[in-house]
Scaffold this active site. Structure first.
Site, short mmCIF file in Angstrom:
data_model
loop_
_atom_site.label_atom_id
_atom_site.label_comp_id
_atom_site.label_asym_id
_atom_site.label_seq_id
_atom_site.Cartn_x
_atom_site.Cartn_y
_atom_site.Cartn_z
N GLU A 166 0.65 -1.18 0.03
CA GLU A 166 -0.20 -0.03 0.02
C GLU A 166 0.96 1.55 -0.21
OE1 GLU A 166 -4.07 -1.51 1.94
OE2 GLU A 166 -2.90 -0.26 3.28
N GLU A 367 -5.36 -8.22 0.44
CA GLU A 367 -6.29 -7.80 1.64
C GLU A 367 -7.80 -7.85 1.81
OE1 GLU A 367 -4.53 -4.82 4.33
OE2 GLU A 367 -2.36 -5.75 3.86
#
Length: 463
Positions: A166, A367
């Site tokens: 991320e 995720e």
């Protein structure tokens, strides 16, 4: 209806070194270790990273628990601050090496495929203090050196590497919206950091390929959090606003990772606004030639976007919101604990977008999950947390993912966030995400109802 997934599909969950291991025997501090030292009040209940889920000490028992609920794989990260003793030369810390070596061997012994991330928000504080962290191109060279060391030590066994987790969150949290240390609001630094992280990822990929570590089926990717942008209406101005939000928050890393180039429209806007990063032709060529083999996609929530109703006030500096405004859609489904919209269909939209616009590159959900506060109230008389809401959440997202796979999207796995309730940055343990609950007082770990449900899904390769 029966939902069956492709053969050899990865089933599991993701965590990270700084959120699970604790700081035991770690010689260097990350930016989060430092932030907690200087501002413990910024963390929920003042809980810091010292112990977290105690994974450093209990990884054997923890991995056995993951295996017991059907996992065939899991993702974690190597901590730069644990493995490396001297950042300038990438000499290793012996205890750090022993820990990761033993962890990898134990996972493989249990039949768990490890996916290893090299950077999960945990920049060494020393490199921030000395060089400004990701603002510095020297730090991107040091990252490539660290990555090469990891490949040399572990690529005989690790077949799935990812450079960053991320990276957009680093840009947002540290430099735009003040939710990660050093909590700056400085778009010029934000954009240079975004460029330098893209460059760092490409340098690590180059080290991987130049070193021949991609032999024997090993591959390297990146983990991106995609937040699809949906326009309030079909009005041209709303659509343009949503397109800019998508380019800035998603494609600034996605296009570069897969296609080797920044979106032209973003470069045009930033050039016009005198906000463009410093780059060289040589660096841009390096990014173009060193793209990822696969993607990990973290999906939690969509963005709802509308055109601005008024002129953006630039007196305090440039922000991406100059070109859009966030829109609160009436009637949206919410996770009240996290303040995030629940919209499973976006996972299908991501699948089709990757198929149609990104060469149908191999990818997986790295995720996806639901954080809930106060889960203890759902514990039954037998001591198990009955988290039907999490089962429903995962099932709905898997149904939409399955539809994308049926239509040809090249998805090879699903990992939830997270296996065992973990420490979540400044939120600490406020919201729990795991298939396995953690008692902070005694480190006791117990499987939730969702863990038993997931075991059946994984063992049946569907539901």
């Amino acid at each position: 209806m029966k939902y069956e997934f492709p053969k050899n599909f990865l089933w599991g969950a993701a965590t990270s070194g700084p959120q699970a291991e604790g700081t035991f025997n770690k010689k260097h501090r990350s930016v989060f270790d430092y932030w907690y030292d200087v501002e413990p009040d910024a963390f929920f209940d003042k809980i810091g990273p010292a112990v977290t889920s105690n994974f450093y000490n209990s990884y054997k028992e923890d991995l056995a628990m993951l295996k017991s609920i059907g996992f065939n794989s899991f993702r974690t990260s190597i901590q730069w601050t644990r493995l490396i003793d001297d950042f300038e030369t990438a000499t290793i810390d012996e205890d750090g090496f022993r820990f990761y070596n033993d962890l990898i061997n134990e996972a493989l012994k249990l039949g768990l495929t490890p996916v290893i991330t090299l950077s999960h928000f945990d920049l060494p504080y020393e490199l921030y203090e000395k060089y400004g962290g990701w603002e510095s191109k020297h730090v991107s060279d040091l990252f490539a050196l660290y990555a090469k060391k990891c490949f040399e030590l572990f690529s005989d066994r690790i077949k799935n590497w990812t450079t960053f987790n991320e990276p957009m969150v680093v840009v947002e949290g540290q430099y735009l919206y003040q939710f990660h240390y050093p909590k700056l609001v400085d778009a010029k630094k934000a954009l240079q950091a975004a460029y330098n992280i893209n460059l760092s990822s490409a340098k690590a990929i180059k080290a991987f390929k130049d070193g021949g570590f991609d032999k024997n089926g090993a591959r390297i990717g990146i983990v991106l959090n995609l937040t699809p942008s949906y326009a309030r209406s079909e009005d041209k101005k709303d659509v343009q606003a949503a397109n800019f939000a998508d380019i800035f928050f998603n494609r600034m890393f996605l296009d570069t990772a897969v296609k080797g180039k920044f979106p032209e429209e973003l470069v045009e806007v930033l050039s016009r606004d005198k906000m463009l990063w410093e780059s060289t032709d040589e660096e841009l060529k390096l990014m173009d030639e060193n793209t990822v083999d696969f993607l990990g996609i973290n999906y939690y929530q969509p963005r709802r976007i509308k055109a601005r109703d008024d002129e953006f006030d630039e007196s305090k500096g440039w922000m991406p919101e100059k070109y859009f405004d966030n829109y609160i859609m009436p009637g949206r489904r919410m996770n009240p604990y996290r303040g995030w919209e629940i919209y499973p269909k976006a996972i299908y939209d991501i699948a089709i977008n990757i198929k149609e616009n990104y060469n149908n590159i191999p990818w997986y959900i790295s995720e996806n999950g639901m954080g809930v506060e106060g889960e203890e109230k759902f514990r039954n008389k037998d001591g198990m947390i009955e988290d039907k809401y999490r089962i429903d959440f995962v099932r709905e997202h898997l149904e939409c993912l399955h539809k994308g796979i049926e239509e040809g999207s090249n998805c090879f796995g699903y990992h939830m966030w997270t296996p065992i309730d973990c420490w979540s940055w400044s939120n600490a343990y406020k919201n729990r995400y795991g298939f396995i609950s953690l008692n902070l007082e005694n480190q006791e770990k117990t499987i939730k109802e969702s863990g038993y449900w997931f075991k059946e899904v994984a063992e049946n390769n569907g539901f």
